[in-house]
Design an enzyme around this catalytic site. Structure first.
Site, short mmCIF file in Angstrom:
data_model
loop_
_atom_site.label_atom_id
_atom_site.label_comp_id
_atom_site.label_asym_id
_atom_site.label_seq_id
_atom_site.Cartn_x
_atom_site.Cartn_y
_atom_site.Cartn_z
N ARG A 9 -3.06 -4.77 7.64
CA ARG A 9 -4.06 -3.77 8.04
C ARG A 9 -5.18 -4.41 8.85
O ARG A 9 -5.60 -3.90 9.89
CB ARG A 9 -4.68 -3.11 6.80
CG ARG A 9 -3.81 -2.09 6.13
CD ARG A 9 -4.57 -1.44 5.00
NE ARG A 9 -4.70 -2.32 3.85
CZ ARG A 9 -5.77 -2.38 3.07
NH1 ARG A 9 -6.84 -1.67 3.35
NH2 ARG A 9 -5.80 -3.17 2.02
N TYR A 57 7.11 -8.71 8.06
CA TYR A 57 6.84 -7.27 8.13
C TYR A 57 7.18 -6.71 9.51
O TYR A 57 7.06 -7.43 10.51
CB TYR A 57 5.36 -6.97 7.88
CG TYR A 57 4.83 -7.35 6.52
CD1 TYR A 57 4.86 -6.45 5.46
CD2 TYR A 57 4.26 -8.61 6.30
CE1 TYR A 57 4.35 -6.78 4.22
CE2 TYR A 57 3.75 -8.96 5.06
CZ TYR A 57 3.80 -8.04 4.02
OH TYR A 57 3.30 -8.38 2.79
N ASP A 64 -5.93 1.66 7.92
CA ASP A 64 -4.56 2.19 8.04
C ASP A 64 -4.61 3.71 8.15
O ASP A 64 -5.70 4.32 8.15
CB ASP A 64 -3.68 1.72 6.88
CG ASP A 64 -4.11 2.24 5.52
OD1 ASP A 64 -4.85 3.24 5.46
OD2 ASP A 64 -3.71 1.65 4.51
N ASP A 111 0.83 -1.20 0.00
CA ASP A 111 0.00 0.00 0.00
C ASP A 111 0.87 1.26 0.00
O ASP A 111 2.04 1.21 0.40
CB ASP A 111 -0.92 0.02 1.23
CG ASP A 111 -1.96 -1.10 1.17
OD1 ASP A 111 -2.36 -1.48 0.06
OD2 ASP A 111 -2.35 -1.59 2.25
#
Length: 237
Positions: free
Chosen positions: A174, A68, A82, A40
């Protein structure tokens, strides 16, 4: 010239994955360029690009596990799950001990079901969900089975939780943050995200976008492209 192989890029914040693909395709005049897992615009970190004949293994590379580092902001629920979205609910953040937070994170280890967010590229009757979401529409989605191998809470500094998560394909960080926020009773959203690893490709192997822009020709780019035999060897490590 024909360039076949994999290019690792450290995607900067504010760019879509397609922006990076489009830049490489146009600047270096490469007909076939794809990426192996969307990041994103708020996210940075490892973006795996496939060039030329390597696009044939795009799905294979896209299916690999990923790692991540994220920052979960408690107390605010947003429309996109987010920090790019609008705040739709705000609640005070209670005092949580680290142990209380870990107990909630522990619920999200192993096989879990996630409801894909409306702001996603998943299609409903051929239309990406994010296009419907921008029209203010919400459609029924089917929860998807995803897998979390492990997590680490690196720091708890209210209202922020700095964490790492090692997960399988199709996992939405998210949604992970949103669901944990809901379980804690105060809501939450993904504030920032860095992809550290995809398969055996790691962020410290990636070119910065500024360096990519400084390259002047396809020949210069070729020096930084992993050949298909190199990719095969790295995947077997």
């Amino acid at each position: 010239m024909d360039i076949d192989g994999v290019l690792l890029i450290d995607k900067p914040k504010g760019f879509t994955s397609h922006d990076v693909v489009d830049f490489v395709r146009k600047k270096f005049k490469i007909r076939k360029v794809g990426h192996c897992g969307t990041l994103d615009p708020i996210a940075t970190g490892l973006l795996v690009l496939v060039l030329g004949k390597a696009t044939k293994i795009q799905e294979l590379l896209m299916s690999e596990d990923k790692r991540y580092e994220g920052l979960l902001r408690l107390g605010q629920t947003t429309s996109t799950q987010d920090s790019d979205g609008q705040i739709i609910e705000e609640k005070p953040v209670p005092f949580f001990t680290l142990e209380e937070i870990q107990k909630v994170f522990d619920r999200y280890v192993g096989d879990i079901y996630q409801l894909p967010p409306m702001f996603s590229a998943i299609k409903s009757h051929g239309v990406p969900l994010y296009k419907l979401a921008r029209q203010g529409k919400e459609v029924e989605r089917t929860p998807r089975l995803v897998h979390v191998y492990s997590y680490t809470i690196k720091k708890w500094d209210p209202p922020f939780i700095d964490f790492e998560v090692f997960c399988g394909k199709g996992f939405y960080v998210r949604t992970y943050c949103h669901d944990i926020g809901q379980d804690l009773g105060c809501g939450g959203h993904l504030f920032s995200l860095v992809r550290l690893q995809s398969g055996n490709f790691k962020l410290n192997q990636a070119l910065s976008f500024d360096f990519l822009k400084s390259l002047k020709s396809p020949e210069e780019l070729l020096n930084h492209v992993l050949s298909l035999p190199e990719v095969s060897r790295i995947r077997r490590q």
